[in-house]
Every structure is written in C-alpha cells, then in structure tokens.
Design a protein around this motif. Structure first.
Motif, short mmCIF file in Angstrom:
data_model
loop_
_atom_site.label_atom_id
_atom_site.label_comp_id
_atom_site.label_asym_id
_atom_site.label_seq_id
_atom_site.Cartn_x
_atom_site.Cartn_y
_atom_site.Cartn_z
N ARG A 81 64.14 31.26 6.38
CA ARG A 81 64.96 32.14 5.45
C ARG A 81 65.91 33.22 6.20
NH1 ARG A 81 65.01 37.12 3.77
NH2 ARG A 81 63.26 37.86 5.20
N LEU A 82 65.58 33.72 7.20
CA LEU A 82 66.65 34.53 7.95
C LEU A 82 67.62 33.98 8.60
CD1 LEU A 82 63.88 36.66 9.87
CD2 LEU A 82 65.41 37.71 7.98
N GLU A 83 67.44 32.61 8.86
CA GLU A 83 68.59 31.75 9.72
C GLU A 83 69.39 31.63 8.56
OE1 GLU A 83 69.35 29.34 13.27
OE2 GLU A 83 68.59 31.48 12.97
N SER A 84 69.03 31.11 7.30
CA SER A 84 69.92 30.73 6.16
C SER A 84 70.68 31.88 5.73
CB SER A 84 69.22 30.06 5.11
OG SER A 84 69.83 29.88 4.31
N GLU A 85 70.12 33.07 5.63
CA GLU A 85 71.07 34.25 5.35
C GLU A 85 71.83 34.75 6.35
OE1 GLU A 85 67.91 37.21 4.21
OE2 GLU A 85 67.22 36.33 2.42
N ASP A 86 71.67 34.73 7.62
CA ASP A 86 72.43 35.23 8.58
C ASP A 86 73.62 34.09 8.82
OD1 ASP A 86 71.38 37.57 9.14
OD2 ASP A 86 71.36 37.21 11.31
N VAL A 87 73.31 32.83 8.92
CA VAL A 87 74.49 31.96 9.04
C VAL A 87 75.05 31.30 8.04
CG1 VAL A 87 74.86 29.61 10.33
CG2 VAL A 87 72.88 31.38 11.40
N GLY A 88 74.34 31.42 6.93
CA GLY A 88 74.95 30.76 5.76
C GLY A 88 74.59 29.34 5.66
N LYS A 89 73.59 28.68 6.42
CA LYS A 89 73.02 27.56 6.49
C LYS A 89 72.18 27.22 5.24
CE LYS A 89 71.69 26.24 10.16
NZ LYS A 89 70.93 25.77 11.66
N PRO A 90 72.35 26.03 4.80
CA PRO A 90 71.38 25.66 3.17
C PRO A 90 70.01 25.82 3.77
CG PRO A 90 73.57 24.22 3.53
CD PRO A 90 73.60 25.03 4.52
N ILE A 91 69.36 26.29 2.90
CA ILE A 91 67.96 26.67 3.31
C ILE A 91 67.19 25.15 3.71
CG2 ILE A 91 67.09 26.63 0.77
CD1 ILE A 91 65.61 28.80 3.65
N GLY A 105 77.27 25.47 3.16
CA GLY A 105 77.39 26.65 2.79
C GLY A 105 78.74 27.12 3.23
N PRO A 106 78.74 28.42 3.38
CA PRO A 106 80.09 29.31 3.81
C PRO A 106 80.25 29.10 5.38
CG PRO A 106 78.32 30.80 3.56
CD PRO A 106 77.81 29.63 3.11
N LEU A 107 81.41 29.57 5.84
CA LEU A 107 81.72 29.89 7.33
C LEU A 107 81.14 31.20 7.51
CD1 LEU A 107 85.20 28.50 7.69
CD2 LEU A 107 83.26 27.20 8.16
N ILE A 108 81.00 31.25 8.99
CA ILE A 108 80.09 32.67 9.23
C ILE A 108 80.99 33.76 9.02
CG2 ILE A 108 81.33 32.57 11.76
CD1 ILE A 108 77.92 33.49 10.58
N SER A 109 82.37 33.99 9.15
CA SER A 109 83.15 35.22 8.66
C SER A 109 84.44 35.08 8.26
CB SER A 109 83.08 36.21 10.10
OG SER A 109 83.99 35.39 10.87
N GLU A 110 85.00 36.24 7.69
CA GLU A 110 86.24 35.82 7.03
C GLU A 110 87.52 35.61 8.27
OE1 GLU A 110 89.16 38.58 3.93
OE2 GLU A 110 87.81 39.71 5.20
N HIS A 111 87.01 36.15 9.17
CA HIS A 111 87.97 35.99 10.54
C HIS A 111 88.02 34.43 10.83
CE1 HIS A 111 90.32 36.20 14.32
NE2 HIS A 111 89.19 35.59 14.85
N HIS A 112 86.84 33.91 10.74
CA HIS A 112 86.59 32.43 11.37
C HIS A 112 87.37 31.63 9.95
CE1 HIS A 112 85.38 29.02 13.41
NE2 HIS A 112 84.66 28.64 12.26
N MET A 113 86.90 32.06 8.89
CA MET A 113 87.62 31.27 7.85
C MET A 113 89.00 31.40 7.98
SD MET A 113 87.27 32.15 3.75
CE MET A 113 88.50 33.81 3.90
#
Length: 483
Positions: A91-101, A326-334
């Motif tokens: 759960r923590l990894e999914s929330e922090d990274v944006g990786k599908p659960i 899921g998403p990319l890690i940050s707005e900057h990286h996006m």
C-alpha cells in the motif's frame, strides 16, 4: 532522536521524522496520482550524516565480528516480518510511487526472497581454499566486511532497491547508512523500522534528505563504499566525488533496453508481452523494453498488434485493482517526458498512440508509441524513463544487432526468436549486462544484475554479491623461521 538515526526497537519512526508546520528544512512527498502533499519529513544535514556515521562505526565493532550464522538469523527474521506486513508495504509503495496496487502486491514475494537468499549466502565462503602455494608457507584468505557503507536508492523501486542493497551489505558484516529518494521514502522508513527490531543498535541508520545529504555521504572519509541506483548523470557525479577518498563504488545506472523481435516469433503474443513489460511502473524502469526493433517483414503487423494492446491499457487510480498503469512520479518528470515526445514530433516521428498528458489530477501521461524514428534521434539514444516506446525496423540480423548496440547504455536487452543459432549469437554479441530470450524484466536472486558502459559498474544479487561489500586479505604463514 535525529533525522538519521533509528534506534533498536523504536517504533513510530514516520511520526518521529514528520516535520512540523514551522520547520524549514523539509522534504515534501507528493502523491503522484493526486498532486497533493501526502507527507513532510525533516531533511538530514551534514551534521546528521556525521552523527549517523559515528553510530555506525561504533556498531561495526560488534556487528562486523558477529558470526555469519547470527547475521543470517537476523536477516531471516527481517524477511519473515516483511512477509507478515506485505500488504502494508504494498500500500505504501503504491501511494508513494503511483504504482498500481496489484503490481505492488505482485512485487512483494521477491522482497523476502532476496533477504532469505543473502541470509544463506552469508554462511558460504567464496574465497580460495587454504593451502601451501609458495615458499613452504601456508596461505589462506580472509573475507572481511568493509566497515560503514552508504546506500542510495531510487524513487522508482524504493523498497526493492533498498533490500537489494542492505541484504548483502548486512550479510557481509557491514553497518549501513541508507538514503532513499526524497520523493518516495515511505517503504524505506517502514523497512528500517522492521529491520531494527532484530538488529543491534546503530547497524542500520536512515538518512532522509536531498542532494546535500547524499553528497555528504559520498564525501565522508569514514564511509568505505557507496552503492547507488540512479541516473547516469548522478552516477558520474558520485564517481568523481568518491574518487577523492578512493571509495569502493557500486553504480547501477540508466538503460535503453533494445528489444529484438524476429519474424519467427508469435507476433501478437510477443506484442502483448512487451506492452505489459514496457508500461509497467509507467515505463519508469532502467530495464524497460522501450526500444523495439522489429524484423522488416513483420514490422507493419507488429506495430498494429502492439498499438492495439497499448490502447487496451487501463490508466488511472493506482488503488484500483483494475488499473494497469498509474501516473509518473512528479510534475517535473512528467514535463520532461512530454518534452521528449514533443521534440520527437518536431523531428518528424509519428505517434500512432498516445503522446499527451491525461486531463485529470496528478501526473498522468498517455501510454505512447513513437514510430518512424532515426537511430540518431534523441528519443532513441537517451533514457526517457516514462510510458514511451519507440519501434524501428531492420532488414536482417546484422542490422538488428548494429542498431541494438548503438547506444551508450548497456544494462539489458531481449531477443524474441525460436532460432537457437540466433539466440546463441545474440546472447554473445549484445553488449548488455542481462540478455533475456522470449521474456523481459525477470531476474533471480542467484544471478548477477549489472550493466556495461554508461549503465554502471559492479553488480547486485548473486551469492558473489556479498563480495561487492567485502575485502579480502591474504595471510601467508611460514611456520619454521629456520627453514
């Protein structure tokens, strides 16, 4: 308690590290699926790093002399605890990274497998047998720990990379400073909490910080080795900085994995597999199959099949079990990824699928396919590290091989064929640290992982991975002084 030091049996570390509203020296963690701040942590200073090194040096006097069987027992207990709390880690990894659960859950068994593997490896010597080799003397080799080591992990696989590093480092008898990426510290914080239930005080120390604290680790004269997983540019900086104190280095850096698809492979199944691997973790993987090279005779058929599979990907909330990306890690990286796509358009490339930001909260980019690219194009040569895959064609085996090797990176590659002679040739001539055949992105704890060229130096995993965190000493004894 300081930012960096995690004492034995001390709970509530995340709360202890959390920054108050008036703190200035903080890192903010942004949920990439929402764009909202999810946590704030105090950043470690150079003084904090020095304090942690002193604690680790003191702990090394005990841990470095601890018998391998006792170190192994501690690692096994840590592995059991990770397995017991796997859902919370996922759960923590999914929330922090944006990786599908579902993907985060699927990664978990490897976490405790690596820890258990190195628990066993801690008890196996890889040094030569003692014997009489010269001058009437008996020689033997001691494998000894280095001392205090600094481990710096990336944001894309924060838990896995932390375990890949701390398991061999601890198994070899070293004490550790562990610094996660400031964007994704949650699973590392929990890992340190769990591990310190079973380790002596000061053996494993946490650094939450940014470039300043990482640089302080690299520069510190008492840290004997730096192991970094990150961008090639960061690796070059670390190598130059560490050279001032002649530290040992392990650098696992960027990649630009070629995927060679031959006409004898099953086109639709190969396309389906490569889409699954290529867009896993939103393409934010150094081994992602992001550079597909297809034999000319099946190029059109493959592109059609590949694009159809990409269009079927479900992009959305990482907490939704149906989400495939899921998403990319940050707005900057996006914005960096979108910049690559836009410049490819301007250079004449075609984008049959994707190519745009998704209109929703968070840092989402459509899964993107880029065709009609030249080998010299930026998007072919440089690591995009996002949900972007280029597809090229080649007329024969020689051109496939030439295009595959024509980049500065050498981390991983894959070959998709049923031809045994071709398999043997390409496994020999591809200049990459890992070559898969009819698969991609699988690894085993027993096998080495590392790259050639600008993809780094040293290796992770394998029983000899403990040697990466050890030094050897030759002892030569002449028993009779009169002889």
């Amino acid at each position: 308690m300081t930012t960096t030091v995690v004492q034995k049996n001390q709970g509530g570390l995340a709360a202890t590290l959390a920054a108050g509203p008036d703190d200035q020296n903080v890192s903010e963690v942004i949920n990439p699926a929402t764009g909202q701040v999810s946590a704030r942590y105090r950043r470690a200073t150079r003084e904090d790093v020095d304090s942690a090194v002193k604690r680790a040096e003191a702990a090394f006097k005990v841990w470095g002399a601890t018998p391998p069987v006792e170190r192994a027992e501690a690692l096994l207990k840590i592995a059991d605890a990770i397995e017991e709390e796997a859902e919370e880690f996922a759960r923590l990894e999914s929330e922090d990274v944006g990786k599908p659960i579902t993907h985060a859950r699927g990664d978990m068994p490897w976490m405790w497998d690596v820890m258990r593997f190195f628990a066993g490896a801690a008890r196996v010597s890889s040094v030569p047998a003692a014997g009489e080799y010269a001058n009437g003397s008996t020689s033997w080799v001691r494998r000894e720990p280095l001392g205090v080591v600094g481990l710096i992990t990336p944001w894309n696989y924060p838990l896995l990379m932390a375990i890949w590093k701390i398991a061999p480092a601890l198994a070899a008898g070293n004490t550790v400073l562990l610094k996660p990426a400031s964007l994704t510290p949650a699973t590392t914080i929990k890992l340190v909490e769990v591990a310190n239930r079973f380790l002596p005080e000061g053996v494993l120390n946490l650094i939450i910080g940014d470039r300043e604290s990482g640089t302080a680790m690299v520069e510190h004269p008492s840290i004997r080795k730096i192991s970094l997983t990150g961008a090639t540019s960061t690796g070059k900086f670390v190598a130059a900085t560490a050279s001032k104190t002649l530290k040992r280095l392990g650098l696992e850096l960027g990649g630009k994995a070629p995927v060679l698809v031959f006409a004898d492979s099953p086109v639709r199944q190969t396309a389906r597999d490569l889409v699954e691997f290529g867009f896993s973790n939103s393409g934010q993987s150094c081994t992602a199959p992001c550079r597909v090279i297809v034999e000319e005779s099946i190029y059109d058929e493959f592109v059609e099949a590949y694009c159809a599979e990409v269009k079927s990907l479900v992009v959305g909330d990482p907490a939704d079990p149906e989400t495939g990306m899921g998403p990319l890690i940050s707005e900057h990286h996006m914005n960096q990824v979108l910049g690559f796509i836009e410049r490819a358009r301007e250079a004449g490339a075609k984008i049959p699928v994707g190519g745009n930001r998704i209109d929703r909260p968070g840092w989402f980019v459509e899964p993107t396919v880029v065709t009609e690219v030249k080998q010299t194009d930026e998007i072919v040569q440089n690591e995009v590290f996002g949900p972007v895959v280029t597809i090229q064609s080649a007329k024969d085996d020689d051109e496939m091989l030439q295009l595959a090797n024509d980049v500065n990176f050498g981390l991983s590659a894959s070959v998709w064929t049923t031809n045994l002679s071709r398999t043997l040739r390409f496994s020999r001539e591809l200049q990459f640290g890992t070559v898969w055949v009819n698969q991609h992105e699988y690894n085993a704890s027993e096998m080495p992982f590392g790259g050639f060229g600008e993809s780094g130096m040293g290796y992770e995993l394998t029983a000899h991975g403990i040697d990466e965190y050890s030094q050897v000493k030759h002892v030569m004894v002449k028993p009779d002084l009169n002889a």
